[in-house]
Design a protein around this motif. Structure first.
Motif, PDB file in Angstrom:
ATOM      1  N   THR A  36     -21.565  40.360   5.714  1.00 40.97           N
ATOM      2  CA  THR A  36     -22.861  39.358   5.700  1.00 40.97           C
ATOM      3  C   THR A  36     -22.502  38.686   7.117  1.00 40.97           C
ATOM      4  O   THR A  36     -21.809  38.868   8.021  1.00 40.97           O
ATOM      5  N   GLY A  37     -23.861  37.976   7.245  1.00 48.04           N
ATOM      6  CA  GLY A  37     -23.902  37.157   8.651  1.00 48.04           C
ATOM      7  C   GLY A  37     -24.369  37.836   9.788  1.00 48.04           C
ATOM      8  O   GLY A  37     -25.198  38.981   9.678  1.00 48.04           O
ATOM      9  N   ASP A  38     -24.356  37.259  11.109  1.00 46.66           N
ATOM     10  CA  ASP A  38     -24.890  37.640  12.195  1.00 46.66           C
ATOM     11  C   ASP A  38     -24.267  39.035  12.719  1.00 46.66           C
ATOM     12  O   ASP A  38     -23.604  39.851  11.844  1.00 46.66           O
ATOM     13  N   GLY A  39     -24.337  39.590  13.687  1.00 43.04           N
ATOM     14  CA  GLY A  39     -24.060  41.071  14.094  1.00 43.04           C
ATOM     15  C   GLY A  39     -22.222  41.127  14.220  1.00 43.04           C
ATOM     16  O   GLY A  39     -21.902  42.272  14.235  1.00 43.04           O
ATOM     17  N   ARG A  40     -21.464  40.195  14.071  1.00 43.36           N
ATOM     18  CA  ARG A  40     -20.038  40.350  14.074  1.00 43.36           C
ATOM     19  C   ARG A  40     -19.448  39.634  13.075  1.00 43.36           C
ATOM     20  O   ARG A  40     -20.080  38.480  12.516  1.00 43.36           O
ATOM     21  N   GLY A  41     -18.425  40.180  12.687  1.00 46.46           N
ATOM     22  CA  GLY A  41     -17.590  39.352  11.707  1.00 46.46           C
ATOM     23  C   GLY A  41     -15.998  40.064  11.769  1.00 46.46           C
ATOM     24  O   GLY A  41     -16.027  40.978  12.366  1.00 46.46           O
ATOM     25  N   SER A  42     -14.963  39.465  11.076  1.00 50.89           N
ATOM     26  CA  SER A  42     -13.640  40.162  11.132  1.00 50.89           C
ATOM     27  C   SER A  42     -12.922  39.770   9.927  1.00 50.89           C
ATOM     28  O   SER A  42     -13.227  38.753   9.267  1.00 50.89           O
ATOM     29  N   CYS A  43     -11.910  40.509   9.792  1.00 51.74           N
ATOM     30  CA  CYS A  43     -10.973  40.247   8.731  1.00 51.74           C
ATOM     31  C   CYS A  43      -9.640  40.951   9.322  1.00 51.74           C
ATOM     32  O   CYS A  43      -9.617  41.624  10.156  1.00 51.74           O
ATOM     33  N   TYR A  44      -8.486  40.722   8.404  1.00 51.77           N
ATOM     34  CA  TYR A  44      -7.484  41.442   8.738  1.00 51.77           C
ATOM     35  C   TYR A  44      -6.862  42.218   7.459  1.00 51.77           C
ATOM     36  O   TYR A  44      -7.007  41.855   6.417  1.00 51.77           O
ATOM     37  N   LEU A  45      -6.430  43.270   7.871  1.00 53.95           N
ATOM     38  CA  LEU A  45      -5.164  44.263   6.966  1.00 53.95           C
ATOM     39  C   LEU A  45      -3.727  43.716   7.408  1.00 53.95           C
ATOM     40  O   LEU A  45      -3.706  43.435   8.456  1.00 53.95           O
ATOM     41  N   PRO A  46      -2.962  43.824   6.343  1.00 57.09           N
ATOM     42  CA  PRO A  46      -1.495  43.711   6.720  1.00 57.09           C
ATOM     43  C   PRO A  46      -1.310  44.685   7.756  1.00 57.09           C
ATOM     44  O   PRO A  46      -1.619  45.947   7.654  1.00 57.09           O
ATOM     45  N   THR A  47      -0.316  44.474   8.894  1.00 56.06           N
ATOM     46  CA  THR A  47      -0.005  45.397   9.989  1.00 56.06           C
ATOM     47  C   THR A  47       0.714  46.522   9.233  1.00 56.06           C
ATOM     48  O   THR A  47       0.663  47.742   9.709  1.00 56.06           O
ATOM     49  N   SER A  48       1.637  46.388   8.255  1.00 57.71           N
ATOM     50  CA  SER A  48       2.131  47.370   7.710  1.00 57.71           C
ATOM     51  C   SER A  48       1.348  48.680   7.147  1.00 57.71           C
ATOM     52  O   SER A  48       1.596  49.604   7.198  1.00 57.71           O
ATOM     53  N   ILE A  49       0.159  48.373   6.702  1.00 61.57           N
ATOM     54  CA  ILE A  49      -1.060  49.379   6.301  1.00 61.57           C
ATOM     55  C   ILE A  49      -1.693  49.679   7.777  1.00 61.57           C
ATOM     56  O   ILE A  49      -1.860  51.152   7.835  1.00 61.57           O
ATOM     57  N   ALA A  50      -2.195  48.942   8.561  1.00 60.91           N
ATOM     58  CA  ALA A  50      -2.877  49.139   9.740  1.00 60.91           C
ATOM     59  C   ALA A  50      -2.150  50.221  10.312  1.00 60.91           C
ATOM     60  O   ALA A  50      -2.657  51.209  11.233  1.00 60.91           O
ATOM     61  N   LYS A  51      -0.801  50.090  10.521  1.00 64.47           N
ATOM     62  CA  LYS A  51      -0.033  50.814  11.540  1.00 64.47           C
ATOM     63  C   LYS A  51      -0.028  52.354  10.959  1.00 64.47           C
ATOM     64  O   LYS A  51       0.428  53.418  11.611  1.00 64.47           O
ATOM     65  N   LYS A  52      -0.465  52.422   9.585  1.00 62.67           N
ATOM     66  CA  LYS A  52      -0.305  53.895   9.125  1.00 62.67           C
ATOM     67  C   LYS A  52      -1.765  54.713   9.114  1.00 62.67           C
ATOM     68  O   LYS A  52      -1.906  55.757   8.639  1.00 62.67           O
ATOM     69  N   MET A  53      -2.957  53.926   9.699  1.00 64.38           N
ATOM     70  CA  MET A  53      -4.030  54.351   9.626  1.00 64.38           C
ATOM     71  C   MET A  53      -4.356  55.645  10.513  1.00 64.38           C
ATOM     72  O   MET A  53      -3.998  55.624  11.682  1.00 64.38           O
ATOM     73  N   GLY A  54      -5.006  56.621  10.185  1.00 59.76           N
ATOM     74  CA  GLY A  54      -5.326  57.866  10.891  1.00 59.76           C
ATOM     75  C   GLY A  54      -6.678  57.878  11.517  1.00 59.76           C
ATOM     76  O   GLY A  54      -6.991  58.488  12.200  1.00 59.76           O
ATOM     77  N   ASN A  55      -7.310  56.725  11.012  1.00 59.43           N
ATOM     78  CA  ASN A  55      -8.767  56.478  11.404  1.00 59.43           C
ATOM     79  C   ASN A  55      -9.085  55.155  11.761  1.00 59.43           C
ATOM     80  O   ASN A  55      -8.687  54.287  10.981  1.00 59.43           O
ATOM     81  N   THR A  56      -9.488  54.668  12.940  1.00 61.36           N
ATOM     82  CA  THR A  56      -9.891  53.389  13.169  1.00 61.36           C
ATOM     83  C   THR A  56     -11.383  52.683  13.408  1.00 61.36           C
ATOM     84  O   THR A  56     -11.584  51.838  13.696  1.00 61.36           O
ATOM     85  N   GLU A  57     -12.121  54.041  13.375  1.00 61.05           N
ATOM     86  CA  GLU A  57     -13.469  53.642  13.481  1.00 61.05           C
ATOM     87  C   GLU A  57     -14.172  54.108  11.980  1.00 61.05           C
ATOM     88  O   GLU A  57     -14.022  55.062  11.707  1.00 61.05           O
ATOM     89  N   ILE A  58     -14.822  52.982  11.373  1.00 64.32           N
ATOM     90  CA  ILE A  58     -15.463  53.146  10.231  1.00 64.32           C
ATOM     91  C   ILE A  58     -17.075  53.040  10.270  1.00 64.32           C
ATOM     92  O   ILE A  58     -17.388  51.847  10.655  1.00 64.32           O
ATOM     93  N   VAL A  59     -17.928  54.031   9.893  1.00 63.40           N
ATOM     94  CA  VAL A  59     -19.479  53.568   9.866  1.00 63.40           C
ATOM     95  C   VAL A  59     -19.753  52.991   8.556  1.00 63.40           C
ATOM     96  O   VAL A  59     -19.217  53.269   7.291  1.00 63.40           O
ATOM     97  N   GLY A  60     -20.850  52.046   8.694  1.00 62.13           N
ATOM     98  CA  GLY A  60     -21.338  51.450   7.683  1.00 62.13           C
ATOM     99  C   GLY A  60     -22.662  51.492   7.750  1.00 62.13           C
ATOM    100  O   GLY A  60     -23.543  51.792   8.678  1.00 62.13           O
TER     101      GLY A  60
END
Length: 131
Positions: free
Chosen positions: A67-91
């Protein structure tokens, strides 16, 4: 209190092995773990922000409403983020535009971009890999 299973198993041919075989059929890793919340939500509706990890660690399911204006952010635990095979997700936004979420695999920071102020839905399955 201890339970003596010996009388039960003595009546069954290969009792413990059969129980383990049945358990392995149920717990094949394809089930999902508990829903978890993203960290430090900024510009997100916390009622609709969660992720689940598949029990075998092969993928993650993300579901959220930005929600909100054009930008927002949140965090995943780095232990999970470091295992991600895709870093761009479409909404998809409420006004049928497209936006996206970029995930920094080193910090776990998820940054959202959308072209207008309506909410954006994200539903994604993301492969997890060992780096």
């Amino acid at each position: 209190m201890a339970i003596n299973f010996e009388p039960i198993f003595s009546e069954m041919q290969n009792g413990p092995e059969k129980i383990k075989e049945n358990f392995d059929k149920v717990n094949n890793g394809l089930l999902w773990g508990q829903s978890q919340q993203f960290l430090n939500l900024d510009g997100l509706n916390s009622n609709y922000t969660s992720y689940k990890i598949r029990n075998n660690g092969s993928e993650m399911h993300i579901g959220m409403y930005v929600t909100g204006d054009g930008r927002g952010s949140c965090y995943l635990p780095t232990s999970i983020a470091k295992k991600m095979g895709n870093t761009e997700i479409v909404g998809r936004t409420d006004n049928n535009n497209f936006g996206f979420m970029h995930i920094n695999i080193d910090t776990g920071k998820c940054t959202f971009y959308k072209p207008e102020g309506s909410g954006m839905y994200i539903q994604a399955l993301v492969p997890l890999i060992e780096h």
